[in-house]
Write a protein that holds these residues in place. Structure first.
Motif, PDB file in Angstrom:
ATOM      1  N   VAL A 201     -12.151   2.878  -6.725  1.00 34.77           N
ATOM      2  CA  VAL A 201     -12.344   1.550  -7.327  1.00 34.77           C
ATOM      3  C   VAL A 201     -12.314   0.471  -6.241  1.00 34.77           C
ATOM      4  CG1 VAL A 201     -11.338  -0.170  -8.875  1.00 34.77           C
ATOM      5  CG2 VAL A 201     -11.420   2.238  -9.568  1.00 34.77           C
ATOM      6  N   VAL A 202     -11.380   0.595  -5.307  1.00 35.96           N
ATOM      7  CA  VAL A 202     -11.273  -0.383  -4.223  1.00 35.96           C
ATOM      8  C   VAL A 202     -12.554  -0.413  -3.403  1.00 35.96           C
ATOM      9  CG1 VAL A 202     -10.099  -0.869  -2.040  1.00 35.96           C
ATOM     10  CG2 VAL A 202      -8.767  -0.299  -4.083  1.00 35.96           C
ATOM     11  N   GLN A 203     -13.043   0.750  -3.004  1.00 35.65           N
ATOM     12  CA  GLN A 203     -14.242   0.813  -2.157  1.00 35.65           C
ATOM     13  C   GLN A 203     -15.478   0.269  -2.867  1.00 35.65           C
ATOM     14  OE1 GLN A 203     -13.869   5.080  -1.216  1.00 35.65           O
ATOM     15  NE2 GLN A 203     -13.707   4.478   0.952  1.00 35.65           N
ATOM     16  N   ALA A 204     -15.486   0.340  -4.179  1.00 37.26           N
ATOM     17  CA  ALA A 204     -16.660  -0.088  -4.930  1.00 37.26           C
ATOM     18  C   ALA A 204     -16.690  -1.586  -5.200  1.00 37.26           C
ATOM     19  CB  ALA A 204     -16.738   0.679  -6.259  1.00 37.26           C
ATOM     20  N   HIS A 205     -15.547  -2.289  -5.038  1.00 36.37           N
ATOM     21  CA  HIS A 205     -15.516  -3.684  -5.500  1.00 36.37           C
ATOM     22  C   HIS A 205     -15.033  -4.705  -4.471  1.00 36.37           C
ATOM     23  CE1 HIS A 205     -15.625  -1.429  -9.330  1.00 36.37           C
ATOM     24  NE2 HIS A 205     -16.289  -2.482  -9.779  1.00 36.37           N
ATOM     25  N   ILE A 206     -14.670  -4.266  -3.281  1.00 37.14           N
ATOM     26  CA  ILE A 206     -14.223  -5.242  -2.283  1.00 37.14           C
ATOM     27  C   ILE A 206     -14.402  -4.659  -0.892  1.00 37.14           C
ATOM     28  CG2 ILE A 206     -11.800  -4.485  -2.156  1.00 37.14           C
ATOM     29  CD1 ILE A 206     -10.987  -7.454  -2.067  1.00 37.14           C
ATOM     30  N   ASN A 207     -14.562  -5.525   0.078  1.00 34.62           N
ATOM     31  CA  ASN A 207     -14.635  -5.084   1.471  1.00 34.62           C
ATOM     32  C   ASN A 207     -13.287  -4.477   1.862  1.00 34.62           C
ATOM     33  OD1 ASN A 207     -14.641  -5.010   4.355  1.00 34.62           O
ATOM     34  ND2 ASN A 207     -16.309  -6.497   4.350  1.00 34.62           N
ATOM     35  N   SER A 208     -13.306  -3.270   2.380  1.00 36.33           N
ATOM     36  CA  SER A 208     -12.058  -2.559   2.690  1.00 36.33           C
ATOM     37  C   SER A 208     -11.188  -3.313   3.688  1.00 36.33           C
ATOM     38  CB  SER A 208     -12.382  -1.166   3.253  1.00 36.33           C
ATOM     39  OG  SER A 208     -13.049  -0.378   2.293  1.00 36.33           O
ATOM     40  N   SER A 209     -11.780  -4.111   4.552  1.00 36.15           N
ATOM     41  CA  SER A 209     -10.991  -4.844   5.550  1.00 36.15           C
ATOM     42  C   SER A 209     -10.128  -5.927   4.916  1.00 36.15           C
ATOM     43  CB  SER A 209     -11.918  -5.474   6.593  1.00 36.15           C
ATOM     44  OG  SER A 209     -12.806  -6.400   5.977  1.00 36.15           O
ATOM     45  N   GLN A 210     -10.384  -6.264   3.646  1.00 41.64           N
ATOM     46  CA  GLN A 210      -9.565  -7.258   2.946  1.00 41.64           C
ATOM     47  C   GLN A 210      -8.342  -6.628   2.276  1.00 41.64           C
ATOM     48  OE1 GLN A 210     -13.511  -9.204   1.124  1.00 41.64           O
ATOM     49  NE2 GLN A 210     -11.660 -10.234   0.394  1.00 41.64           N
ATOM     50  N   VAL A 211      -8.233  -5.311   2.334  1.00 43.06           N
ATOM     51  CA  VAL A 211      -7.192  -4.609   1.600  1.00 43.06           C
ATOM     52  C   VAL A 211      -6.050  -4.207   2.531  1.00 43.06           C
ATOM     53  CG1 VAL A 211      -6.651  -2.619   0.157  1.00 43.06           C
ATOM     54  CG2 VAL A 211      -8.900  -3.744  -0.026  1.00 43.06           C
ATOM     55  N   LEU A 212      -4.836  -4.644   2.197  1.00 41.87           N
ATOM     56  CA  LEU A 212      -3.625  -4.183   2.885  1.00 41.87           C
ATOM     57  C   LEU A 212      -3.114  -2.983   2.093  1.00 41.87           C
ATOM     58  CD1 LEU A 212      -1.906  -7.659   3.445  1.00 41.87           C
ATOM     59  CD2 LEU A 212      -3.650  -6.532   4.845  1.00 41.87           C
ATOM     60  N   TRP A 213      -3.419  -1.788   2.574  1.00 39.55           N
ATOM     61  CA  TRP A 213      -3.110  -0.562   1.822  1.00 39.55           C
ATOM     62  C   TRP A 213      -1.644  -0.207   2.020  1.00 39.55           C
ATOM     63  CZ3 TRP A 213      -5.849   2.038  -1.755  1.00 39.55           C
ATOM     64  CH2 TRP A 213      -5.368   3.289  -2.149  1.00 39.55           C
ATOM     65  N   LEU A 214      -0.850  -0.374   0.956  1.00 36.62           N
ATOM     66  CA  LEU A 214       0.598  -0.188   1.044  1.00 36.62           C
ATOM     67  C   LEU A 214       1.086   1.205   0.646  1.00 36.62           C
ATOM     68  CD1 LEU A 214       3.326  -1.553   1.650  1.00 36.62           C
ATOM     69  CD2 LEU A 214       3.328  -2.406  -0.702  1.00 36.62           C
ATOM     70  N   PRO A 215       0.444   1.912  -0.310  1.00 33.99           N
ATOM     71  CA  PRO A 215       0.976   3.220  -0.730  1.00 33.99           C
ATOM     72  C   PRO A 215       1.123   4.173   0.459  1.00 33.99           C
ATOM     73  CG  PRO A 215      -0.746   2.490  -2.231  1.00 33.99           C
ATOM     74  CD  PRO A 215      -0.768   1.549  -1.076  1.00 33.99           C
ATOM     75  N   SER A 216       2.267   4.820   0.526  1.00 37.03           N
ATOM     76  CA  SER A 216       2.531   5.719   1.657  1.00 37.03           C
ATOM     77  C   SER A 216       2.086   7.149   1.398  1.00 37.03           C
ATOM     78  CB  SER A 216       4.023   5.704   1.987  1.00 37.03           C
ATOM     79  OG  SER A 216       4.789   6.116   0.860  1.00 37.03           O
ATOM     80  N   GLU A 217       1.893   7.522   0.119  1.00 41.19           N
ATOM     81  CA  GLU A 217       1.471   8.881  -0.196  1.00 41.19           C
ATOM     82  C   GLU A 217       0.057   9.148   0.347  1.00 41.19           C
ATOM     83  OE1 GLU A 217       4.505   7.616  -3.134  1.00 41.19           O
ATOM     84  OE2 GLU A 217       2.607   6.769  -2.418  1.00 41.19           O
ATOM     85  N   ASP A 218      -0.097  10.307   0.969  1.00 41.25           N
ATOM     86  CA  ASP A 218      -1.403  10.748   1.485  1.00 41.25           C
ATOM     87  C   ASP A 218      -2.051   9.696   2.386  1.00 41.25           C
ATOM     88  OD1 ASP A 218      -1.102  13.081  -0.024  1.00 41.25           O
ATOM     89  OD2 ASP A 218      -2.109  12.207  -1.768  1.00 41.25           O
TER      90      ASP A 218
END
Length: 401
Positions: A201-218
């Motif tokens: 969902v993230v990759q389909a709706h926003i530029n990935s560079s705008q995302v601070l990916w916090l989940p530590s799993e995988d």
């Protein structure tokens, strides 16, 4: 006996005076041990931390709603923070709590399911819930009365947003996004695939560079799939561990970080976000400490702060306390001298005798003299009123010698 009492009185006075002076001296030394990141050399203050809206702008709208995130953007926030879970049919949506009781009207719509985990509802069921009424009735920040009628009406009609709706707000405004991702309980259809579902969902709706990916799993897997995500850690670690994990930002509670630690991480291009900072004075400390960003509930307030509330050089700080100590020492000494002088009944100048004689100390001495005068009176029989008969009662009279 009199000498003993005098010595005991003297020793007690000296002890009290010594205790007072030691406490006073300790207070004078306290500033030497005080530390503040806002005591810095001129020209060393960095840029103001960027503001990330904690669940949007929760003081202006119901948390984790589209209205809340739009208000955060309007107030000048450069990032949006939220909490993501996944519905029973695989739709990522926004909800902070594990259940729906606090921020929705689930007790009215599904009264027998209020205890269930939020992820155990389908997206169709979630859309039936109201996510704004609770904000108006409970007024969690005491700000509802300051909202316009239009804002209150809009807040009342808010619903639970999907992750897609959230990302669209951020994408339109060019804002960063930061979110916690909650794992569904065992038995949930997406308990093993929720990370991949959310990432798609993230990759389909926003530029990935705008995302601070916090989940530590995988994390390694996510990094391999989309290396443009800004990998963000919610835990402190050694620089080596962080760089090996491709971490570019830390997301930590403000009480766990110091100015020295922030500088250490910044030296290897790892920025620091501190949460949750909503008071201007706390924002000032974060600014002086060098934090790159803060998560806040009061984005509309902090965005109006153009400089730290307090900032001074070490020289200015020392001068301030030296002047304070000198003035306080002078006042304390003056009070002691004044008290000592009045206790002894001494005039402060030649023309003050009359005023002093009529003061409270003069009155005390006058009353004391009267007591001594009465104590020196003797009682004598009045010979002129001596009875001729022994059986006649005799009343003595008081005369002064």
């Amino acid at each position: 006996m009199t000498v003993y009492l005098f010595l005991w009185h003297l020793v007690r006075q000296v002890a009290v005076l010594g205790l007072f002076l030691s406490v006073l001296f300790s207070l004078y030394l306290v500033p030497l041990g005080m530390y503040s990141p806002c005591i810095k050399e001129a020209g060393t203050l960095g840029p103001a931390p960027t503001l990330i809206g904690h669940r949007g702008a929760p003081m202006l709208a119901p948390e984790n709603t589209v209205m809340s995130f739009e208000k955060a953007v309007e107030a000048g926030g450069e990032g949006l923070e939220t909490d993501v879970t996944i519905s029973f049919d695989g739709v990522p949506f926004l909800m902070h709590d594990s259940t729906l009781k606090r921020t929705t009207n689930i007790a009215e719509v599904f009264p027998n399911r209020t205890h269930l985990d939020a992820s155990m509802f389908t997206w169709t069921e979630l859309q039936q819930l109201n996510a704004g009424d609770w904000f108006l009735s409970r007024d969690p920040f005491g700000t509802v009365s300051s909202l316009s009628a239009a804002d209150r009406s809009q807040a009342q009609n808010q619903s639970i947003p999907s992750l897609v709706q959230f990302l669209e707000v951020a994408a339109r405004s060019g804002r960063l996004v930061l979110f916690d991702l909650r794992r569904p309980p065992l038995g949930h259809p997406y308990s093993l695939s929720y990370i991949n579902t959310t990432l798609q969902v993230v990759q389909a709706h926003i530029n990935s560079s705008q995302v601070l990916w916090l989940p530590s799993e995988d994390r390694d897997q996510v990094q391999a799939v989309d290396p443009h995500l800004q990998q963000t850690s919610g835990e402190k670690a050694s620089i080596q561990e962080l760089t090996d994990g491709h971490i570019t930002r830390l997301n930590l509670h403000y009480s766990t970080m110091s100015q020295q630690q922030i500088r250490k991480y910044q030296s290897v291009n790892i920025s620091t976000n501190l949460y949750v900072i909503s008071q201007p004075w706390l924002y000032t400390l974060a600014w002086c400490a060098g934090a790159q960003s803060v998560t806040t509930n009061s984005i509309h307030i902090l965005s109006n702060i153009n400089k730290p509330l307090f900032l001074m050089t070490p020289e200015e700080y020392s001068l301030m306390w030296i002047l304070t100590d000198v003035v306080s020492a002078f006042l304390i000494t003056a009070i002691f001298i004044f008290h000592w002088w009045r206790e002894r009944g001494l005039p402060f100048w030649s023309g003050s005798r009359q005023t002093h004689e009529n003061g409270p100390y003069s009155k005390f001495r006058t009353e004391l003299s009267d007591v001594w005068s009465i104590s020196s009176v003797t009682v004598r029989p009045d010979l002129r009123s001596m009875p001729t008969s022994p059986s006649t009662p005799h009343l003595p009279t008081i005369t002064e010698e």
